[in-house]
Design a protein around this motif. Structure first.
Motif, PDB file in Angstrom:
ATOM      1  N   CYS A   1     -34.277  16.479  14.707  1.00 15.14           N
ATOM      2  CA  CYS A   1     -35.458  17.577  13.830  1.00 15.14           C
ATOM      3  C   CYS A   1     -35.123  18.062  13.157  1.00 15.14           C
ATOM      4  O   CYS A   1     -35.622  19.095  12.556  1.00 15.14           O
ATOM      5  CB  CYS A   1     -37.099  17.462  15.119  1.00 15.14           C
ATOM      6  SG  CYS A   1     -37.291  15.705  15.419  1.00 15.14           S
ATOM      7  N   LYS A   2     -33.938  19.802  14.175  1.00 16.79           N
ATOM      8  CA  LYS A   2     -33.998  20.687  14.096  1.00 16.79           C
ATOM      9  C   LYS A   2     -33.428  20.895  12.477  1.00 16.79           C
ATOM     10  O   LYS A   2     -33.211  21.020  11.156  1.00 16.79           O
ATOM     11  CB  LYS A   2     -32.766  21.030  14.767  1.00 16.79           C
ATOM     12  CG  LYS A   2     -32.422  22.741  14.430  1.00 16.79           C
ATOM     13  CD  LYS A   2     -31.651  23.457  15.243  1.00 16.79           C
ATOM     14  CE  LYS A   2     -31.133  24.665  15.497  1.00 16.79           C
ATOM     15  NZ  LYS A   2     -29.981  25.026  16.538  1.00 16.79           N
ATOM     16  N   LEU A   3     -32.480  19.552  12.783  1.00 19.87           N
ATOM     17  CA  LEU A   3     -31.697  19.611  10.798  1.00 19.87           C
ATOM     18  C   LEU A   3     -32.279  19.097   9.862  1.00 19.87           C
ATOM     19  O   LEU A   3     -32.755  19.614   8.918  1.00 19.87           O
ATOM     20  CB  LEU A   3     -30.241  18.129  10.945  1.00 19.87           C
ATOM     21  CG  LEU A   3     -30.154  17.513   9.998  1.00 19.87           C
ATOM     22  CD1 LEU A   3     -29.039  18.306   9.509  1.00 19.87           C
ATOM     23  CD2 LEU A   3     -29.331  16.537   9.960  1.00 19.87           C
ATOM     24  N   LEU A   4     -33.672  18.088  10.793  1.00 15.09           N
ATOM     25  CA  LEU A   4     -34.606  17.705   9.346  1.00 15.09           C
ATOM     26  C   LEU A   4     -35.753  18.784   9.071  1.00 15.09           C
ATOM     27  O   LEU A   4     -36.155  19.238   7.360  1.00 15.09           O
ATOM     28  CB  LEU A   4     -35.692  16.559   9.840  1.00 15.09           C
ATOM     29  CG  LEU A   4     -34.233  15.549   9.830  1.00 15.09           C
ATOM     30  CD1 LEU A   4     -35.711  14.285  10.466  1.00 15.09           C
ATOM     31  CD2 LEU A   4     -34.433  14.825   8.780  1.00 15.09           C
ATOM     32  N   GLU A   5     -36.057  19.681   9.812  1.00 19.59           N
ATOM     33  CA  GLU A   5     -37.157  20.898   9.523  1.00 19.59           C
ATOM     34  C   GLU A   5     -35.622  21.693   8.999  1.00 19.59           C
ATOM     35  O   GLU A   5     -36.342  22.943   7.789  1.00 19.59           O
ATOM     36  CB  GLU A   5     -37.678  21.512  10.977  1.00 19.59           C
ATOM     37  CG  GLU A   5     -37.700  20.477  11.470  1.00 19.59           C
ATOM     38  CD  GLU A   5     -38.528  21.310  13.300  1.00 19.59           C
ATOM     39  OE1 GLU A   5     -38.021  22.057  13.311  1.00 19.59           O
ATOM     40  OE2 GLU A   5     -39.553  20.361  13.703  1.00 19.59           O
ATOM     41  N   SER A   6     -34.200  21.850   8.660  1.00 13.78           N
ATOM     42  CA  SER A   6     -34.001  22.601   8.031  1.00 13.78           C
ATOM     43  C   SER A   6     -34.056  22.528   6.886  1.00 13.78           C
ATOM     44  O   SER A   6     -33.699  23.538   6.004  1.00 13.78           O
ATOM     45  CB  SER A   6     -32.618  22.914   8.675  1.00 13.78           C
ATOM     46  OG  SER A   6     -31.527  21.650   8.441  1.00 13.78           O
ATOM     47  N   GLU A   7     -34.394  21.420   6.418  1.00 13.09           N
ATOM     48  CA  GLU A   7     -34.513  20.918   4.495  1.00 13.09           C
ATOM     49  C   GLU A   7     -35.772  21.299   4.534  1.00 13.09           C
ATOM     50  O   GLU A   7     -36.177  20.531   3.486  1.00 13.09           O
ATOM     51  CB  GLU A   7     -34.061  19.159   4.590  1.00 13.09           C
ATOM     52  CG  GLU A   7     -32.257  19.424   4.914  1.00 13.09           C
ATOM     53  CD  GLU A   7     -31.157  19.530   4.198  1.00 13.09           C
ATOM     54  OE1 GLU A   7     -32.337  20.290   2.850  1.00 13.09           O
ATOM     55  OE2 GLU A   7     -30.219  21.330   4.101  1.00 13.09           O
ATOM     56  N   GLY A   8     -37.121  21.215   5.169  1.00 12.73           N
ATOM     57  CA  GLY A   8     -38.342  21.215   5.216  1.00 12.73           C
ATOM     58  C   GLY A   8     -39.105  20.912   5.531  1.00 12.73           C
ATOM     59  O   GLY A   8     -40.186  20.120   4.883  1.00 12.73           O
ATOM     60  N   TYR A   9     -38.519  19.368   6.081  1.00 12.03           N
ATOM     61  CA  TYR A   9     -39.759  18.202   5.911  1.00 12.03           C
ATOM     62  C   TYR A   9     -40.029  18.302   7.922  1.00 12.03           C
ATOM     63  O   TYR A   9     -39.997  19.372   8.844  1.00 12.03           O
ATOM     64  CB  TYR A   9     -38.166  17.201   6.924  1.00 12.03           C
ATOM     65  CG  TYR A   9     -37.868  16.847   5.585  1.00 12.03           C
ATOM     66  CD1 TYR A   9     -38.012  15.701   5.029  1.00 12.03           C
ATOM     67  CD2 TYR A   9     -36.554  16.570   5.437  1.00 12.03           C
ATOM     68  CE1 TYR A   9     -37.646  15.038   3.734  1.00 12.03           C
ATOM     69  CE2 TYR A   9     -35.553  15.887   4.845  1.00 12.03           C
ATOM     70  CZ  TYR A   9     -36.480  15.473   3.973  1.00 12.03           C
ATOM     71  OH  TYR A   9     -35.366  14.742   2.341  1.00 12.03           O
ATOM     72  N   LYS A  10     -42.007  18.505   7.644  1.00 10.61           N
ATOM     73  CA  LYS A  10     -42.238  18.309   9.166  1.00 10.61           C
ATOM     74  C   LYS A  10     -41.995  17.301   9.772  1.00 10.61           C
ATOM     75  O   LYS A  10     -41.958  15.744   9.904  1.00 10.61           O
ATOM     76  CB  LYS A  10     -43.556  18.451   8.869  1.00 10.61           C
ATOM     77  CG  LYS A  10     -44.410  18.812   9.838  1.00 10.61           C
ATOM     78  CD  LYS A  10     -46.150  18.821   9.885  1.00 10.61           C
ATOM     79  CE  LYS A  10     -46.516  18.833  11.759  1.00 10.61           C
ATOM     80  NZ  LYS A  10     -48.148  18.753  10.643  1.00 10.61           N
ATOM     81  N   THR A  11     -41.645  17.327  11.505  1.00 10.54           N
ATOM     82  CA  THR A  11     -41.323  16.195  12.551  1.00 10.54           C
ATOM     83  C   THR A  11     -42.009  15.886  13.229  1.00 10.54           C
ATOM     84  O   THR A  11     -42.776  17.131  13.489  1.00 10.54           O
ATOM     85  CB  THR A  11     -39.358  16.627  12.763  1.00 10.54           C
ATOM     86  OG1 THR A  11     -39.910  17.871  13.533  1.00 10.54           O
ATOM     87  CG2 THR A  11     -38.905  16.646  11.963  1.00 10.54           C
ATOM     88  N   LEU A  12     -42.134  14.938  13.993  1.00 13.65           N
ATOM     89  CA  LEU A  12     -42.524  14.531  14.666  1.00 13.65           C
ATOM     90  C   LEU A  12     -41.874  13.472  16.351  1.00 13.65           C
ATOM     91  O   LEU A  12     -40.965  12.942  15.051  1.00 13.65           O
ATOM     92  CB  LEU A  12     -43.965  13.329  14.530  1.00 13.65           C
ATOM     93  CG  LEU A  12     -44.834  14.298  13.797  1.00 13.65           C
ATOM     94  CD1 LEU A  12     -46.248  12.872  12.743  1.00 13.65           C
ATOM     95  CD2 LEU A  12     -46.334  14.788  14.802  1.00 13.65           C
ATOM     96  N   LYS A  13     -41.971  13.729  17.083  1.00 15.22           N
ATOM     97  CA  LYS A  13     -40.962  13.258  18.499  1.00 15.22           C
ATOM     98  C   LYS A  13     -41.302  12.100  19.547  1.00 15.22           C
ATOM     99  O   LYS A  13     -43.094  12.131  19.383  1.00 15.22           O
ATOM    100  CB  LYS A  13     -40.305  14.521  18.968  1.00 15.22           C
ATOM    101  CG  LYS A  13     -39.819  15.787  18.158  1.00 15.22           C
ATOM    102  CD  LYS A  13     -39.804  16.538  19.471  1.00 15.22           C
ATOM    103  CE  LYS A  13     -39.031  17.764  18.501  1.00 15.22           C
ATOM    104  NZ  LYS A  13     -38.645  19.286  19.525  1.00 15.22           N
ATOM    105  N   ALA A  14     -40.539  11.110  19.510  1.00 13.13           N
ATOM    106  CA  ALA A  14     -41.559  10.449  20.677  1.00 13.13           C
ATOM    107  C   ALA A  14     -39.151   9.533  21.018  1.00 13.13           C
ATOM    108  O   ALA A  14     -39.318   9.837  20.527  1.00 13.13           O
ATOM    109  CB  ALA A  14     -42.397   9.030  19.847  1.00 13.13           C
TER     110      ALA A  14
END
Length: 235
Positions: free
Chosen positions: A20-33
């Motif tokens: 999630c941290k990696l994806l968010e650094s690229e501008g994506y919004k993340t959800l976790k399960a």
């Protein structure tokens, strides 16, 4: 630009947080399960454009979850799997997953796969920018637009020479089939093959350097020793 929501599912919370941290650094919004049941609940309550899904999880594993998601939605699914679980990977793809990443993975590879799948999903699913008359062959991260004579790897365009394109086109139209150097040469060069192994091998090596993340351990363009070459079929 539309916000892209990515659901990351893994029973290892550290892995989920890292992805999630990696994806968010690229501008994506993340959800976790943290298991398949959680993932289904989140999907039913949120707009999700891509799912990164571990195979081995408690309560409901990734393969079962893939099958249930695919029965309801056409969201791209990238499986996470250990390298030793090749049978699970094949089964997952047959159940409707779109791609897989082996653990341990390089962050750059994960981002490339994510960009490839979200690009294809938004283009085909939401925006419909591809003409229905275009012939397109997809195989995991490979996308060959036959009409435009263009190859994409993980969403990025690859520049091929005329001969390289013809070889890729030939093998992509015959995914999983093995062709000898002589067969490839006669089809591409339209000449009788005589001592052509080195000529074909050089072209194969150059193509690998352009399409493989690790050319020494190719995922797509493979040699079948003593027989010939093929592009591995995943879809």
């Amino acid at each position: 630009m539309e916000t892209i929501n990515i659901l990351v599912v893994d029973d290892d919370r550290e892995i989920v947080n890292a992805i999630c941290k990696l994806l968010e650094s690229e501008g994506y919004k993340t959800l976790k399960a943290y298991d398949g049941l959680d993932a289904i609940d989140i999907l039913n309550q949120n707009t999700v454009h891509l799912i990164i899904l571990d195979i081995m999880m408690p309560n409901q594993d990734g393969l079962t979850t893939t099958m249930k998601i695919r029965n309801e939605k056409n969201i791209p699914i990238i499986l996470l799997s250990a390298k030793t679980q090749e049978s699970d990977i094949v089964l997952g793809l047959s159940m409707g997953a779109d791609d897989y990443i082996s653990k341990p993975y390089a962050p750059s590879e994960l981002l490339a796969r994510v960009k490839s799948q979200t690009r294809r999903y938004l283009k085909l699913g939401s925006y419909g920018n591809i003409s229905s008359n275009e012939e397109i062959i997809t195989n995991l991260g490979l996308e060959l637009n036959v009409t435009k004579k263009q190859l994409f790897v993980d969403g990025g365009a690859v520049k091929l020479t005329a001969k390289e394109y013809k070889i890729v086109n030939y093998l992509m139209h015959n995914l999983g089939l093995v062709f000898s150097a002589e067969e490839i040469y006669e089809h591409i060069w339209n000449e009788t093959a005589y001592s052509v192994e080195n000529t074909v091998m050089v072209h194969i090596r150059r193509i690998r350097e352009k399409i493989e993340i690790n050319p020494s351990e190719p995922k797509y363009l493979k040699v079948v020793w003593g027989i010939g070459y093929k592009i591995e079929k995943y879809n």
